[in-house]
Design a protein around this motif. Sequence first.
Motif, PDB file in Angstrom:
ATOM      1  N   PRO A 279      84.857  22.819  16.969  1.00 24.35           N
ATOM      2  CA  PRO A 279      85.335  22.267  18.236  1.00 24.35           C
ATOM      3  C   PRO A 279      86.819  21.941  18.146  1.00 24.35           C
ATOM      4  CG  PRO A 279      84.030  20.641  17.062  1.00 24.35           C
ATOM      5  CD  PRO A 279      83.968  21.924  16.271  1.00 24.35           C
ATOM      6  N   PRO A 280      87.540  21.979  19.259  1.00 24.83           N
ATOM      7  CA  PRO A 280      88.979  21.720  19.214  1.00 24.83           C
ATOM      8  C   PRO A 280      89.291  20.269  18.867  1.00 24.83           C
ATOM      9  CG  PRO A 280      88.221  21.840  21.465  1.00 24.83           C
ATOM     10  CD  PRO A 280      87.057  22.229  20.596  1.00 24.83           C
ATOM     11  N   LEU A 281      90.455  20.079  18.286  1.00 29.75           N
ATOM     12  CA  LEU A 281      90.961  18.735  18.044  1.00 29.75           C
ATOM     13  C   LEU A 281      91.693  18.274  19.292  1.00 29.75           C
ATOM     14  CD1 LEU A 281      92.400  19.211  14.464  1.00 29.75           C
ATOM     15  CD2 LEU A 281      90.226  18.183  15.099  1.00 29.75           C
ATOM     16  N   TYR A 282      91.824  16.991  19.483  1.00 28.92           N
ATOM     17  CA  TYR A 282      92.512  16.464  20.649  1.00 28.92           C
ATOM     18  C   TYR A 282      93.710  15.633  20.225  1.00 28.92           C
ATOM     19  CZ  TYR A 282      88.666  18.127  23.375  1.00 28.92           C
ATOM     20  OH  TYR A 282      87.750  18.949  23.963  1.00 28.92           O
ATOM     21  N   THR A 283      94.662  15.513  21.122  1.00 31.98           N
ATOM     22  CA  THR A 283      95.868  14.754  20.882  1.00 31.98           C
ATOM     23  C   THR A 283      95.708  13.357  21.445  1.00 31.98           C
ATOM     24  OG1 THR A 283      97.156  16.775  21.085  1.00 31.98           O
ATOM     25  CG2 THR A 283      98.357  14.713  21.310  1.00 31.98           C
ATOM     26  N   ALA A 284      96.103  12.364  20.697  1.00 34.58           N
ATOM     27  CA  ALA A 284      96.056  10.986  21.172  1.00 34.58           C
ATOM     28  C   ALA A 284      97.446  10.560  21.619  1.00 34.58           C
ATOM     29  CB  ALA A 284      95.576  10.061  20.062  1.00 34.58           C
ATOM     30  N   VAL A 285      97.496   9.677  22.602  1.00 37.53           N
ATOM     31  CA  VAL A 285      98.774   9.168  23.085  1.00 37.53           C
ATOM     32  C   VAL A 285      98.714   7.656  23.153  1.00 37.53           C
ATOM     33  CG1 VAL A 285      99.316  11.237  24.409  1.00 37.53           C
ATOM     34  CG2 VAL A 285      98.101   9.370  25.507  1.00 37.53           C
ATOM     35  N   MET A 286      99.876   7.050  23.105  1.00 39.83           N
ATOM     36  CA  MET A 286      99.982   5.601  23.249  1.00 39.83           C
ATOM     37  C   MET A 286     100.995   5.311  24.347  1.00 39.83           C
ATOM     38  SD  MET A 286      99.908   4.230  19.339  1.00 39.83           S
ATOM     39  CE  MET A 286     100.098   2.564  19.910  1.00 39.83           C
ATOM     40  N   PRO A 287     100.784   4.233  25.087  1.00 36.91           N
ATOM     41  CA  PRO A 287     101.753   3.892  26.135  1.00 36.91           C
ATOM     42  C   PRO A 287     103.077   3.437  25.537  1.00 36.91           C
ATOM     43  CG  PRO A 287     100.058   2.209  25.970  1.00 36.91           C
ATOM     44  CD  PRO A 287      99.664   3.310  25.044  1.00 36.91           C
ATOM     45  N   ASP A 288     104.148   3.622  26.328  1.00 31.06           N
ATOM     46  CA  ASP A 288     105.453   3.087  25.945  1.00 31.06           C
ATOM     47  C   ASP A 288     105.405   1.565  26.035  1.00 31.06           C
ATOM     48  OD1 ASP A 288     106.433   5.636  25.602  1.00 31.06           O
ATOM     49  OD2 ASP A 288     107.372   5.739  27.573  1.00 31.06           O
ATOM     50  N   ASP A 289     106.488   0.918  25.630  1.00 28.33           N
ATOM     51  CA  ASP A 289     106.539  -0.547  25.643  1.00 28.33           C
ATOM     52  C   ASP A 289     106.265  -1.147  27.018  1.00 28.33           C
ATOM     53  OD1 ASP A 289     107.051  -0.622  22.937  1.00 28.33           O
ATOM     54  OD2 ASP A 289     109.222  -0.699  23.200  1.00 28.33           O
TER      55      ASP A 289
ATOM     56  N   VAL B  23     103.436   2.350  30.300  1.00 27.57           N
ATOM     57  CA  VAL B  23     103.269   3.631  30.974  1.00 27.57           C
ATOM     58  C   VAL B  23     103.089   4.730  29.927  1.00 27.57           C
ATOM     59  CG1 VAL B  23     104.368   5.322  32.498  1.00 27.57           C
ATOM     60  CG2 VAL B  23     104.648   2.873  32.932  1.00 27.57           C
ATOM     61  N   VAL B  24     102.071   5.578  30.145  1.00 25.53           N
ATOM     62  CA  VAL B  24     101.859   6.715  29.262  1.00 25.53           C
ATOM     63  C   VAL B  24     102.711   7.868  29.767  1.00 25.53           C
ATOM     64  CG1 VAL B  24     100.189   8.392  28.402  1.00 25.53           C
ATOM     65  CG2 VAL B  24      99.528   5.999  28.673  1.00 25.53           C
ATOM     66  N   ARG B  25     103.657   8.285  28.972  1.00 25.75           N
ATOM     67  CA  ARG B  25     104.546   9.381  29.335  1.00 25.75           C
ATOM     68  C   ARG B  25     104.326  10.526  28.349  1.00 25.75           C
ATOM     69  NH1 ARG B  25     107.633   4.725  30.067  1.00 25.75           N
ATOM     70  NH2 ARG B  25     108.363   4.452  32.207  1.00 25.75           N
ATOM     71  N   ALA B  26     103.224  11.190  28.527  1.00 24.96           N
ATOM     72  CA  ALA B  26     102.900  12.296  27.643  1.00 24.96           C
ATOM     73  C   ALA B  26     101.940  13.236  28.345  1.00 24.96           C
ATOM     74  CB  ALA B  26     102.256  11.764  26.351  1.00 24.96           C
ATOM     75  N   ARG B  27     101.936  14.462  27.912  1.00 23.22           N
ATOM     76  CA  ARG B  27     100.935  15.407  28.374  1.00 23.22           C
ATOM     77  C   ARG B  27     100.045  15.702  27.181  1.00 23.22           C
ATOM     78  NH1 ARG B  27     104.698  19.768  31.493  1.00 23.22           N
ATOM     79  NH2 ARG B  27     106.100  18.198  32.319  1.00 23.22           N
ATOM     80  N   TRP B  28      98.803  15.786  27.401  1.00 24.39           N
ATOM     81  CA  TRP B  28      97.915  16.118  26.292  1.00 24.39           C
ATOM     82  C   TRP B  28      96.947  17.196  26.728  1.00 24.39           C
ATOM     83  CZ3 TRP B  28      98.024  11.426  28.711  1.00 24.39           C
ATOM     84  CH2 TRP B  28      96.894  11.052  29.424  1.00 24.39           C
ATOM     85  N   ARG B  29      96.460  17.902  25.713  1.00 23.42           N
ATOM     86  CA  ARG B  29      95.529  19.007  25.921  1.00 23.42           C
ATOM     87  C   ARG B  29      94.778  19.207  24.625  1.00 23.42           C
ATOM     88  NH1 ARG B  29      97.628  22.835  22.851  1.00 23.42           N
ATOM     89  NH2 ARG B  29      99.845  22.945  22.551  1.00 23.42           N
ATOM     90  N   PRO B  30      93.669  19.926  24.666  1.00 24.39           N
ATOM     91  CA  PRO B  30      93.017  20.250  23.389  1.00 24.39           C
ATOM     92  C   PRO B  30      93.996  21.010  22.518  1.00 24.39           C
ATOM     93  CG  PRO B  30      91.611  20.824  25.223  1.00 24.39           C
ATOM     94  CD  PRO B  30      92.949  20.448  25.795  1.00 24.39           C
ATOM     95  N   SER B  31      94.060  20.662  21.249  1.00 25.40           N
ATOM     96  CA  SER B  31      94.971  21.354  20.325  1.00 25.40           C
ATOM     97  C   SER B  31      94.404  22.663  19.892  1.00 25.40           C
ATOM     98  CB  SER B  31      95.227  20.493  19.102  1.00 25.40           C
ATOM     99  OG  SER B  31      95.867  19.310  19.470  1.00 25.40           O
TER     100      SER B  31
END
Length: 88
Positions: free
Chosen positions: A67-77, A80-88
């Motif tokens: 199965p694909p791995l996924y990308t994790a994101v964390m919000p800025d200070d 607000v989450v400023r990232a795009r994520w997708r299955p890796s």
Amino acid sequence: MRPPLSSDVDAVLASFPADGLVEGVWQTPDGRLHSAVCDEDDFPELAARISAASAAVLLSAYESKDPPLYTAVMPDDDGVVRARWRPS
């Protein structure tokens, strides 16, 4: 992380298939994780990147095997989450 990275980087390098599509996931000595999906034409470049890693794993890019791995994101200070994520 599933599957776990192997610290035996030489064994990971020896496990490249003859052909096909793989995802290489590796951790650099500074602790950062990286990944790249490539076919046999790009195996030498991926192998060069993995050779400098502290840990790595090769995954089949064909869904039925791993199965694909996924990308994790964390919000800025500001929260607000400023990232795009997708299955890796």
